[in-house]
Design a protein around this motif. Structure first.
Motif, PDB file in Angstrom:
ATOM      1  N   VAL A 294     -10.164  27.811 -31.494  1.00 50.21           N
ATOM      2  CA  VAL A 294     -10.149  28.548 -30.279  1.00 50.21           C
ATOM      3  C   VAL A 294      -9.266  28.160 -29.022  1.00 50.21           C
ATOM      4  O   VAL A 294      -8.535  28.857 -28.265  1.00 50.21           O
ATOM      5  N   LEU A 295      -9.512  26.706 -28.844  1.00 55.20           N
ATOM      6  CA  LEU A 295      -8.638  26.210 -27.754  1.00 55.20           C
ATOM      7  C   LEU A 295      -7.427  26.095 -27.957  1.00 55.20           C
ATOM      8  O   LEU A 295      -6.554  26.537 -26.938  1.00 55.20           O
ATOM      9  N   GLU A 296      -6.810  25.866 -29.209  1.00 58.46           N
ATOM     10  CA  GLU A 296      -5.311  26.027 -29.450  1.00 58.46           C
ATOM     11  C   GLU A 296      -4.822  27.359 -29.174  1.00 58.46           C
ATOM     12  O   GLU A 296      -4.028  27.528 -28.292  1.00 58.46           O
ATOM     13  N   LEU A 297      -5.675  28.348 -29.649  1.00 59.17           N
ATOM     14  CA  LEU A 297      -5.213  29.692 -29.350  1.00 59.17           C
ATOM     15  C   LEU A 297      -5.220  29.933 -27.592  1.00 59.17           C
ATOM     16  O   LEU A 297      -4.400  30.622 -27.101  1.00 59.17           O
ATOM     17  N   LEU A 298      -6.213  29.394 -27.077  1.00 56.83           N
ATOM     18  CA  LEU A 298      -6.310  29.684 -25.476  1.00 56.83           C
ATOM     19  C   LEU A 298      -5.255  29.135 -24.841  1.00 56.83           C
ATOM     20  O   LEU A 298      -4.492  29.812 -24.119  1.00 56.83           O
ATOM     21  N   THR A 299      -4.906  27.867 -25.073  1.00 55.25           N
ATOM     22  CA  THR A 299      -3.616  27.207 -24.186  1.00 55.25           C
ATOM     23  C   THR A 299      -2.266  27.970 -24.665  1.00 55.25           C
ATOM     24  O   THR A 299      -1.286  28.012 -24.062  1.00 55.25           O
ATOM     25  N   THR A 300      -2.306  28.508 -26.097  1.00 56.56           N
ATOM     26  CA  THR A 300      -1.039  28.897 -26.751  1.00 56.56           C
ATOM     27  C   THR A 300      -0.765  30.212 -25.996  1.00 56.56           C
ATOM     28  O   THR A 300       0.200  30.877 -25.202  1.00 56.56           O
ATOM     29  N   LYS A 301      -1.883  31.122 -25.956  1.00 56.39           N
ATOM     30  CA  LYS A 301      -1.808  32.555 -25.231  1.00 56.39           C
ATOM     31  C   LYS A 301      -1.509  32.443 -23.819  1.00 56.39           C
ATOM     32  O   LYS A 301      -0.999  33.575 -23.333  1.00 56.39           O
ATOM     33  N   MET A 302      -2.086  31.716 -23.088  1.00 51.61           N
ATOM     34  CA  MET A 302      -2.025  31.285 -21.706  1.00 51.61           C
ATOM     35  C   MET A 302      -0.751  30.615 -21.411  1.00 51.61           C
ATOM     36  O   MET A 302      -0.417  30.475 -20.228  1.00 51.61           O
ATOM     37  N   GLU A 303      -0.062  30.316 -22.368  1.00 47.25           N
ATOM     38  CA  GLU A 303       1.243  29.433 -22.095  1.00 47.25           C
ATOM     39  C   GLU A 303       0.877  28.353 -21.168  1.00 47.25           C
ATOM     40  O   GLU A 303       1.774  28.245 -20.162  1.00 47.25           O
ATOM     41  N   ASP A 304      -0.141  27.462 -21.375  1.00 47.68           N
ATOM     42  CA  ASP A 304      -0.519  26.655 -20.285  1.00 47.68           C
ATOM     43  C   ASP A 304      -1.292  25.354 -20.840  1.00 47.68           C
ATOM     44  O   ASP A 304      -2.383  25.675 -21.360  1.00 47.68           O
ATOM     45  N   SER A 305      -0.609  24.342 -20.516  1.00 45.46           N
ATOM     46  CA  SER A 305      -1.392  23.132 -20.826  1.00 45.46           C
ATOM     47  C   SER A 305      -0.983  22.003 -19.834  1.00 45.46           C
ATOM     48  O   SER A 305      -0.125  22.483 -19.221  1.00 45.46           O
ATOM     49  N   ILE A 306      -1.370  20.672 -19.731  1.00 49.14           N
ATOM     50  CA  ILE A 306      -0.984  19.868 -18.792  1.00 49.14           C
ATOM     51  C   ILE A 306       0.390  19.262 -19.143  1.00 49.14           C
ATOM     52  O   ILE A 306       0.962  18.833 -18.368  1.00 49.14           O
ATOM     53  N   PHE A 307       0.790  19.739 -20.393  1.00 47.98           N
ATOM     54  CA  PHE A 307       2.237  19.059 -20.812  1.00 47.98           C
ATOM     55  C   PHE A 307       3.152  20.060 -20.614  1.00 47.98           C
ATOM     56  O   PHE A 307       4.556  19.911 -21.031  1.00 47.98           O
TER      57      PHE A 307
END
Lengths: 307, 307, 307, 307
Positions: A294-307
């Motif tokens: 779920v979290l992998e999809l979340l940051t992938t779809k939002m194109e947003d992580s701290i990196f």
């Protein structure tokens, strides 16, 4: 970060994951955990500006287990500050070489505050400074969660004691090295109660908001920890929050976070949001199988992580 | 991040550090490194919007050593994508249990691309796909650095070969497990040349800008890696970029980065800037003593890290 | 073996050792051991045909400590025979990789009955089968020593409990693996009493004579263990009787034996004699510095070892 | 030892073992070993007084492999005496913690001369002192075996080189610690030739007779090593001759000995006899499955071991 409606994203993720087999096995070493429906799935996100978003079983409480080690660490840092780092490190533990082996080689100083040995040392520190450790600790968690309703699950805590041989081995080894200052049974008692706290995804996400805001409680305006400490807690979560899968989580999700054997994972984007997911089946490294997805999809779809 | 003039910050940091003893010892296992003045200190920062800031010996080239392992990883990811992760992991190595011990226990799969074993496997991958590995690799580095002037230091590379027993032990152990596909000497040759690249702080900071921009070369507009890959390289740097001090660096500096035994450290804030420091004296964990201090002061003064 | 008068040999050895510095430090982790004069030196040899030979402080009792692990092993073999070997191994422990590390890797099965973990498992076995473990065990030792006078030193046993954290770590780790069946504190209590038995060199040498005779008590004619068991106990002593110095002892002395941290060493030549030496200063591996020297000179001068 | 006719004992053993399944798998990592009929079984015993006894495939040569490490050790002790022990230890290696791990932790000093690393160091010593290492070593083996007919099997030696990655890792690691003084490839070449020597059980038993006699060659009367050295070689065999099964062999057979991956085992009773068995199927620890059984029955039936 794209300007995305989180609600839509959650919908998409749940649809995308539906056909996927929910692999892994839920923890069952104590009866209370074995009773839980292993296919529960919930998520709740709190954004500093945009408010709350949730989906699935987000209102059902579960045993947050190791996630609460972030609370005990926070409290210990408030009390003794950087002195703490003579008792416990901030480095990832490596892996298979975990537990007693590394602890013996490194003279009873646990690698970080999130492996069992480290969390036990933190409890030992709290025992030395708190008047009523169990009460005071719970009150602290209630305070940062803005929720007087939170409880230990005594059944869980007492059950843990019955399977505590490995933790006893850890604590006696550390005491042999001089790194435990209080009564062994009392320290472990506090540790097991700490791990027995129950929250739902909504409560969990809110309780981590002070790490999104640089240490400030959004409700009361109180400074829980200073900005530098908040950053450091986030850094330790990033490096050590997922047992021997911290690299994998950083690689795929890209947010600091902490998982628990009850199937919960909390992650956060400094300055933006905290998110909690819950799904009891665990992968081989002991982290929620679906929670990670779920979290992998979340940051992938939002194109947003701290990196 | 406060609206701060970096130039002022650099000035402040240099003044603050002046009375401090520059502890540690510069690497001297090869004559070329032993010759360097150990008290050099330079810094160069490139900001996406605000341009260039520098101080000290920022124009003097040094051996970037392990920092170039980020370049070889990037090139390997461009070539074979996620297939790479069957050959090398993304987890921190733990520590003292490094090198051959962990490698033997984990069947010849190095924990990550930045420990020696992992970087050697990356070179083995490059050997399998590049026509002229040494030439092609250098050209790739020149390309992302936008600098046709960069060179291997052949003297350094050849010197490394004379003290390569430990690396030979590593590569033969991995070949025993089937994780090396090319001629051992040729792979090591490429590895030593990779580590011999020389840059100054200015060149180094520029060469990491594609990881600040989500994979895009700001000069040419070309996509070096896709945004997801850029994030993942940053995540691996955060977790594994500082040998057994990754936690310490995340804790104190709070940026992804990579250090080299020549005394260089590069760090970057995704979306904002890349910064390179150079100071040859190394602490006990093998990272630049002053370099760590400079970067810690930098993110402290700017109240800005990724956490 | 040369036809030598042992008395003369002992004289020669004592003269030869006199100018030698008695290196090492006597054990002092409990007050009772710290009180002993560290320069005591005694030896007593019982030969099946030629009788008794002795020199020095051979009549003074000392804490035989780990030497009594041979008695507990013998008793456990009498009770459950070869079943014992599913609970504990017969291999040397290796070394530095001792204690918890190896025990964790090998799933709670100690390498042999003479390392602490192994001796604790033996005590657990005895707990399961003896009606009055402490009484019965002491009576067994009195029986094979033909000496109703032998005693536990309760002060020593109780002192050991105060420094028992490492042993507690060991026993909890083993219980975690299912290899401890009785109450942890009761097992450790038996273990500490076992280690507190006191004998002098004369008594010690006599108590090992059943291993010289293939299992027969020379006084009563009773079979303590069968010949095959006696040989096996000797074999385990040879391979595992001197912590990480078993090879050194086999190499230099060439007899099966067992040492204790109180400075005692007993060794025996099957079919010929048993010999006990006592000298409290310990070398770095934890074996009596002078004791090792005396026995090396003994078998060298007599040109006689089992090899 | 009972007054037993060995011929009768051998007959009994072979009859007793006939219905037993010959478990284990013969070594097949090089083609030459894979070709051997895995169900061969031979034994030959040479008694100092009573002469020769044999049964089964005792006249068929096989690759003695690691057994020849006793010869190289003997030659090295003849050449540099006790100086040797600064380069290699005399302690059992422990186990699973074998090979590179222990070697790295212990700074490149192998635990004993019979593990691969130790035997390679012995070859390095021989390289430093022999004019024509390969020729001189073979001549030494021929001499103690009183057999000018013995040969290296070059095919075996050359095949070993093709699967030598692990040994290369070992030798480079040791060279990194300064414990290899000669050319790596030449040392390994000598090592592989050493291991390729072929003998039958009769030749093998005879070649070990100098360790039965306290160092004297019975045929020539020459002293191969002095009595003290002979005892020490026997002690090292007892402690370290069977990989991680030395305890098991001492426990069940009770004689010093050495095994090889070709299925051979030689054992000896000082003062009495040497015996060689051959059966290619290996147990999980790498020792001949039937060979162990035969020797266990031999010392059990004869009620005779060194213990």
């Amino acid at each position: 970060m794209k300007d995305i409606n989180f609600k839509t994203v959650f919908n998409d993720i749940f649809i995308e994951l539906q056909p996927l087999e929910n692999k892994g096995v839920a923890a069952s070493y104590i009866p209370e955990l074995a009773k839980i429906d292993p296919d529960k799935l919930g998520i709740h996100l709190v954004h500093v500006d945009k408010g709350n978003f949730y989906q699935g079983d987000s209102q059902e409480r579960f045993s947050i287990q190791s996630i609460s080690k972030v609370f005990s660490l926070t409290l210990a840092m408030r009390i003794i500050g950087s002195e703490l780092w003579s008792r416990v490190g901030v480095e990832p533990s490596g892996t298979a070489f975990n537990s007693l082996i590394q602890l013996e080689v490194e003279n009873g100083i646990p690698r970080n505050p999130f492996i069992n040995a480290g969390a036990i040392v933190i409890c030992d520190v709290l025992m030395s400074y708190l008047d009523n450790p169990k009460v005071d600790l719970l009150n602290f968690v209630r305070k940062i969660a803005n929720n007087q309703n939170l409880q230990y699950n005594e059944k869980v805590a007492e059950s843990e004691k019955l399977t505590s041989d490995r933790n006893k081995a850890l604590i006696y080894l550390m005491r042999d090295f001089g790194n435990i200052h209080n009564d062994v049974d009392e320290v472990l008692d506090l540790y097991f109660y700490l791990c027995s706290i129950e929250m739902n995804c909504c409560e969990l996400a809110h309780s981590f908001m002070f790490l999104v805001t640089g240490g400030v409680d959004l409700t009361s305006g109180e400074m829980i920890v200073n900005p530098s400490q908040a950053k450091r807690i986030n850094a330790v979560m990033q490096l050590c929050g997922f047992y021997d899968e911290a690299g994998e989580f950083a690689f795929k999700v890209g947010l600091p976070g902490k998982s628990g054997v009850g199937g919960g994972i909390v992650a956060l984007h400094p300055g933006k949001y905290a998110v909690a997911v819950w799904s009891p089946r665990l992968n081989k490294k002991g982290n929620s199988y679906m929670g990670m997805k779920v979290l992998e999809l979340l940051t992938t779809k939002m194109e947003d992580s701290i990196f």
